[in-house]
Design an enzyme around this catalytic site. Structure first.
Site, PDB file in Angstrom:
ATOM      1  N   CYS A  79     -66.983 -73.753  -4.081  1.00  0.00           N
ATOM      2  CA  CYS A  79     -65.550 -74.048  -3.942  1.00  0.00           C
ATOM      3  C   CYS A  79     -65.021 -74.700  -5.212  1.00  0.00           C
ATOM      4  O   CYS A  79     -63.974 -74.306  -5.730  1.00  0.00           O
ATOM      5  CB  CYS A  79     -65.336 -74.949  -2.723  1.00  0.00           C
ATOM      6  SG  CYS A  79     -63.602 -75.295  -2.394  1.00  0.00           S
ATOM      7  N   CYS A  80     -65.745 -75.707  -5.735  1.00  0.00           N
ATOM      8  CA  CYS A  80     -65.319 -76.359  -6.990  1.00  0.00           C
ATOM      9  C   CYS A  80     -65.278 -75.349  -8.133  1.00  0.00           C
ATOM     10  O   CYS A  80     -64.397 -75.423  -8.996  1.00  0.00           O
ATOM     11  CB  CYS A  80     -66.268 -77.502  -7.344  1.00  0.00           C
ATOM     12  SG  CYS A  80     -66.017 -79.025  -6.416  1.00  0.00           S
TER      13      CYS A  80
ATOM     14  N   CYS B 108     -62.350 -83.824   0.262  1.00  0.00           N
ATOM     15  CA  CYS B 108     -63.513 -84.348  -0.464  1.00  0.00           C
ATOM     16  C   CYS B 108     -63.275 -85.758  -1.007  1.00  0.00           C
ATOM     17  O   CYS B 108     -63.992 -86.208  -1.906  1.00  0.00           O
ATOM     18  CB  CYS B 108     -63.862 -83.407  -1.616  1.00  0.00           C
ATOM     19  SG  CYS B 108     -64.212 -81.730  -1.070  1.00  0.00           S
TER      20      CYS B 108
ATOM     21  N   CYS C 255     -67.439 -82.723  -9.966  1.00  0.00           N
ATOM     22  CA  CYS C 255     -67.178 -81.371  -9.466  1.00  0.00           C
ATOM     23  C   CYS C 255     -67.633 -80.309 -10.454  1.00  0.00           C
ATOM     24  O   CYS C 255     -67.628 -79.128 -10.144  1.00  0.00           O
ATOM     25  CB  CYS C 255     -65.687 -81.196  -9.196  1.00  0.00           C
ATOM     26  SG  CYS C 255     -64.674 -81.499 -10.639  1.00  0.00           S
TER      27      CYS C 255
HETATM   28  S1  SF4 Z   1     -63.195 -81.047  -4.556  1.00  0.00           S
HETATM   29 FE1  SF4 Z   1     -63.626 -80.115  -2.515  1.00  0.00          FE
HETATM   30  S2  SF4 Z   1     -61.830 -78.880  -1.929  1.00  0.00           S
HETATM   31 FE2  SF4 Z   1     -61.670 -79.414  -4.136  1.00  0.00          FE
HETATM   32  S3  SF4 Z   1     -62.501 -77.677  -5.179  1.00  0.00           S
HETATM   33 FE3  SF4 Z   1     -64.224 -79.094  -4.938  1.00  0.00          FE
HETATM   34  S4  SF4 Z   1     -65.190 -78.603  -2.952  1.00  0.00           S
HETATM   35 FE4  SF4 Z   1     -63.203 -77.529  -3.050  1.00  0.00          FE
END
Ligand code: SF4
Length: 259
Positions: free
Chosen positions: A138-139, A224, A248
């Site tokens: 996701c990041c 998060c 991240c």
């Molecule tokens: S911080 Fe959380 S919601 Fe944002 S990109 Fe990363 S995993 Fe995805």
């Protein structure tokens, strides 16, 4: 200022090999940047750098302060933000308030729509809690890939990284070099503490996220980020369900050519 006992001058000065990088050589030769204020450091960076300087702004206290000085000193910097689509409503409110206050647009960079649709189809909207791999995916889609696009063709990357934010960031240096992207990375607040930043924010009446008053220290995406408890470090509220570093991927070293 940051405790000199834990970060000596050599740490602050550079983490790069001066002879290998002409732009950085110029910077290092032309001024004692350690002795300058963060605002003057950015002015110096602009004066010795050809091409686009990109400031990646995440609406944290450090970024808001840097943006204040960029506007006040009218420094030619491309101010961008990575809109992951999962930010807090309060962050979007601050974004709009900041644009009104400084009379300038903050350029939004979005994830690739097809890649994001595939990710959500595969792991679900909150699949990030299922595994570290899912969270990192996701990041990667929402932050790291958009960052690559934001920095493409730039000469320098300006960030709000401070040494005392985490052990990972402690080694970043005031000046660094992103080998994978081939550009200078400049952290003008590197040797400032959180208290230094908050004092300057207050003195300059810089707008900040209202969530800070509710115990949120470092604010990223809503799913998060949580408020921290007394005694926790400022990044303990990020990805709290995971062990290890609280990053991240934006500020982690990358292998050249890796994407
Ligand atoms: S911080 Fe959380 S919601 Fe944002 S990109 Fe990363 S995993 Fe995805």
């Amino acid at each position: 200022m940051f405790d000199a006992k834990s970060t000596d001058t050599a740490d602050i000065a550079t983490v790069i090999e001066p002879s290998a990088r002409p732009d950085v050589q110029t910077l290092l030769r032309s001024a004692d940047i350690d002795a300058l204020s963060p605002a003057d450091r950015m002015v110096r960076l602009r004066s010795v750098t050809d091409g686009r300087i990109v400031f990646t702004h995440g609406f944290g206290i450090e970024g808001q302060l840097l943006l204040h000085w960029i506007a006040e000193r009218d420094i030619d910097v491309d101010v961008v933000t990575l809109d992951t689509g999962r930010l807090f409503p309060e962050t979007y409110t601050l974004w709009a308030e900041t644009e009104r206050r400084y009379g300038r647009r903050i350029r939004a960079i979005y994830p690739n729509n097809k890649t994001l649709e595939k990710l959500v189809a595969k792991q679900g909207i909150d699949g990030i809690y299922e595994s570290k791999g899912a969270r990192e995916a996701c990041c990667d889609v929402r932050k790291v890939k958009p960052l690559d696009r934001a920095l493409a063709g730039a000469s320098a990357w300006l960030t709000g990284v401070r040494a005392d934010q985490s052990s990972v960031r402690h080694d970043a240096g005031l000046l660094g070099f992103d080998d994978a992207r081939g550009l200078l990375k400049f952290n003008p607040l590197f040797d400032w503490t959180r208290a230094d930043v908050l004092a300057a924010v207050k003195a300059n009446n810089v707008p900040i996220n209202v969530l800070h008053a509710q115990g949120f220290a470092s604010i990223g995406c809503a799913p998060c980020t949580r408020a921290i408890a007394p005694g926790e470090t400022e990044r303990d509220g990020r990805w709290w369900w995971e062990n290890g570093h609280k990053e991240c991927g934006l500020h982690l070293p990358r292998t050249a050519g890796a994407r």
